[in-house]
Design a protein around this motif. Structure first.
Motif, PDB file in Angstrom:
ATOM      1  N   LEU A 133     108.984 135.161  29.703  1.00 42.68           N
ATOM      2  CA  LEU A 133     107.667 135.699  29.389  1.00 42.68           C
ATOM      3  C   LEU A 133     107.735 137.205  29.190  1.00 42.68           C
ATOM      4  CD1 LEU A 133     105.562 133.805  32.108  1.00 42.68           C
ATOM      5  CD2 LEU A 133     106.104 133.063  29.780  1.00 42.68           C
ATOM      6  N   TYR A 134     107.198 137.669  28.050  1.00 46.55           N
ATOM      7  CA  TYR A 134     107.068 139.105  27.801  1.00 46.55           C
ATOM      8  C   TYR A 134     105.601 139.457  27.972  1.00 46.55           C
ATOM      9  CZ  TYR A 134     111.743 139.911  25.893  1.00 46.55           C
ATOM     10  OH  TYR A 134     113.091 140.056  25.739  1.00 46.55           O
ATOM     11  N   ASP A 135     105.280 140.246  28.979  1.00 47.77           N
ATOM     12  CA  ASP A 135     103.879 140.562  29.297  1.00 47.77           C
ATOM     13  C   ASP A 135     103.045 139.283  29.325  1.00 47.77           C
ATOM     14  OD1 ASP A 135     104.511 143.274  29.366  1.00 47.77           O
ATOM     15  OD2 ASP A 135     104.179 143.480  27.201  1.00 47.77           O
ATOM     16  N   GLY A 136     103.615 138.249  29.911  1.00 50.95           N
ATOM     17  CA  GLY A 136     102.881 136.999  30.076  1.00 50.95           C
ATOM     18  C   GLY A 136     102.935 136.046  28.898  1.00 50.95           C
ATOM     19  N   VAL A 137     103.537 136.488  27.766  1.00 52.86           N
ATOM     20  CA  VAL A 137     103.588 135.626  26.578  1.00 52.86           C
ATOM     21  C   VAL A 137     104.980 135.012  26.439  1.00 52.86           C
ATOM     22  CG1 VAL A 137     103.222 135.498  24.090  1.00 52.86           C
ATOM     23  CG2 VAL A 137     101.928 137.156  25.454  1.00 52.86           C
ATOM     24  N   ASP A 138     105.023 133.722  26.212  1.00 55.79           N
ATOM     25  CA  ASP A 138     106.293 133.016  26.028  1.00 55.79           C
ATOM     26  C   ASP A 138     107.019 133.547  24.789  1.00 55.79           C
ATOM     27  OD1 ASP A 138     108.310 131.094  25.431  1.00 55.79           O
ATOM     28  OD2 ASP A 138     107.202 129.637  26.646  1.00 55.79           O
TER      29      ASP A 138
END
Lengths: 337, 255
Positions: free
Chosen positions: B59-64
């Motif tokens: 996850l990058y800043d919560g995004v897959d």
């Protein structure tokens, strides 16, 4: 790689390009002017601007020397650019369209189609393109699926090249008249090239050249190695694919009218790397110019050295290019690439 | 911030790293330690999205990462690779390529890109080489230029795969110092190192990998106390107070 890089500054680059352009242009003019029939420069000029169209001299220029000069320049530029692309994509300084079987792939399909369907000659550039494509993707898939070393890739290319070469020889042996339209097919040469034959290939080359130049930023990133390139946001496999298609189109088009012209695609990119370093845009530009210059001057020499007899240009390319390339390689201590 | 959630990844269907959950905190120097073949480099590649997850997620800043484009990932994480090409180009030109993720058509580097690249070169102490050809620099100088390229990418997280391996001791210290000043600027710096002692002395956090699993992830002091290093590396690790602070040393394990 340590290089000659006298021309590392922007201003130096400008002078280098100007010089190379003038040299290439001058060679093209010489190639129209000089030949086994003596013509005056004024006459050549008059023919070119269309003031004289009917004389024998005009016909010699328009139907023999002009197509030939165009063919030599196009083939030289196309094969050199194809070489730059293949070396960048395979990340391998030993690669070139001649070495890894792209040229012979194109040659094989051209010979095959000429033998089976002699009337389909106008499709030769397209046919050659698919042959070249087969060559380039065979080598690439072999090298990427197996994670083979650079040396293995070159050896695989040599094997594929030999296979296609044997294919060409088989066709030519069984159907001796197959490639009579393209004399000196095995060595490479431009005797008897016509504008009609040249036009579709020229279109393919110019379009591919344009697209390749527009992809030079991506080539720069690709040259940093695939992991770095991907971490910089480049879609590596997609860009590689497009570039290899372009390399095949360029080499295939050149082979379709010039036969198996080897060596240019290897030595011109290398020579330019030594002079200019490895930024893609100047490298592509200078390789196109230098390739056109080199093949045109060799073709000119091939016509006049033993006039009225002509040599296939491939022979001259090797005689002139070989020693020069050796000198360049071993000029530095140890001959490091 | 980059987080790994029960991540497994590998090659040709064989997972090399299994079930790893960790995060790379901004403002910290995180070091990954582990014997050869324990999956350190694979972990970096998976975290960078260069290797797709077999299960779990990055996850990058919560995004897959599977929902992000390559370019978007490149604007959030830079990668100093271990093996790389050395094209024959000027150092500044090389560093400018770090700006590639931000270029839009027609992809020319602008004034701002030049300014960022120069300050990146300055941050790694390489500004005096800006006009030198990369292929003519020494290994240590070259490393500075490559690192500057990663910094020019202007990302919150910087990954480095064995950045000290071919460097002499003073360049190793210099690199660790740069890593620290980056973390003080608020970046998450993640390094794979082979040097246990350098890691114990310099890292803020240490992750220990063994056979593809994350067996310990904590501050250096706690990692030392746990004795996990002795078990994983089959080596005795000790420390002593010296006039130069607490220093660590290794000796072969007695059998």
């Amino acid at each position: 790689m340590k290089s000659l890089r006298i021309f590392s500054t922007r201003c130096g680059n400008g002078i280098f390009f100007a010089g190379l352009s003038i040299l290439t242009l001058a060679t093209a003019v010489l190639s129209l002017w000089i030949g086994s029939v003596k013509l005056s420069p004024a006459l050549v000029f008059n023919v070119l601007i269309g003031r004289e169209t009917d004389s024998v001299a005009a016909r010699i220029i328009l139907y023999s020397r002009l197509p030939r000069t165009c063919a030599a320049m196009l083939a030289g530029a196309a094969l050199s650019i194809s070489g730059v692309i293949i070396q960048t994509v395979l990340n391998n300084p030993l690669a070139s369209p001649g070495v890894i079987g792209v040229n012979s792939g194109a040659g094989f399909t051209v010979a095959l189609v000429c033998a089976i369907a002699p009337l389909a000659q106008q499709y030769t550039p397209l046919v050659a393109f698919f042959g070249a494509l087969a060559g380039v993707f065979l080598v690439t898939i072999l090298s990427q699926r197996t994670g083979a070393s650079r040396m293995t890739v070159i050896l695989a290319g040599v094997a594929i090249s030999a296979l296609f070469g044997a294919g060409i020889d088989t066709v030519v042996t069984l159907v001796p008249d197959a490639v009579s339209g393209i004399t000196d097919f095995r060595i490479g040469g431009f005797t008897g090239v016509t504008m009609l034959q040249l036009a579709p290939a020229a279109g393919l080359i110019l379009i591919s050249l344009g697209i390749t130049l527009s992809l030079s930023p991506q080539m720069d990133i690709l040259a940093l190695g695939s992991d770095t390139a991907r971490s910089l946001g480049l879609s590596v496999s997609f860009v590689r694919f497009i570039l290899l298609v372009l390399a095949a189109a360029l080499a295939g088009a050149a082979v379709s009218f010039g036969g198996l012209i080897g060596f240019v695609g290897l030595i011109v990119p290398h020579t330019m790397r030594r002079f200019l370093g490895e930024n893609s845009l100047p490298l592509l530009f200078s390789s196109a110019l230098a390739g056109a210059f080199f093949v045109t001057i060799c073709d000119l020499l091939a016509r006049i050295l033993f006039s009225p007899f002509e040599l296939p240009v491939g022979i001259l390319l090797a005689f002139a290019g070989g020693p020069f390339f050796l000198w360049l390689l071993f000029k530095q201590k140890g001959g490091r690439i | 911030m980059i987080q790994l959630r029960e991540l497994s990844a590998g090659y040709f269907g064989n997972p090399i790293i299994r079930n790893i959950t960790m995060e790379f905190a901004p403002g910290k120097v995180t070091v990954l330690l582990g014997p050869n073949g324990s999956g350190k480099s694979t972990l970096l590649k998976a975290a960078l999205g260069l290797l797709p997850p077999m299960s779990g997620a990055v996850l990058y800043d919560g995004v897959d990462t599977r929902k992000l484009k390559r370019r978007q990932i490149a604007q959030k994480a830079a990668f100093l690779t271990q093996s790389r090409n050395t094209p024959s180009i000027q150092a500044l030109r090389m560093v400018l390529h770090g700006r590639f993720p931000y270029l839009t058509y027609p992809r020319y580097y602008g004034r701002q890109d030049y300014a960022i690249s120069r300050s990146a070169l300055e941050a790694t102490g390489s500004l005096q080489h800006e006009n030198t050809n990369v292929s003519q620099l020494s290994g240590g100088q070259r490393q500075g230029v490559y690192l500057a390229m990663a910094l020019a990418q202007d990302t919150l997280t910087v990954f480095m795969d064995e950045p000290t391996t071919y460097l002499d001791i003073s360049h190793q210290f210099q690199l660790m110092q740069t890593a620290h000043s980056l973390s003080l600027d608020g970046k998450a710096v993640v390094l794979v190192l082979h040097d246990i002692l350098l890691a114990l002395r310099e890292a803020d956090c240490i992750g220990v990998l063994q056979e593809g699993r994350l067996v310990y992830f904590d501050k250096p002091d706690s990692v030392y106390q746990s004795g996990i290093l002795e078990q994983v590396f089959q080596t005795s690790v000790h420390r002593m107070d010296t006039p130069h602070g607490t220093q660590y040393y290794c000796i072969p394990k007695e059998t």
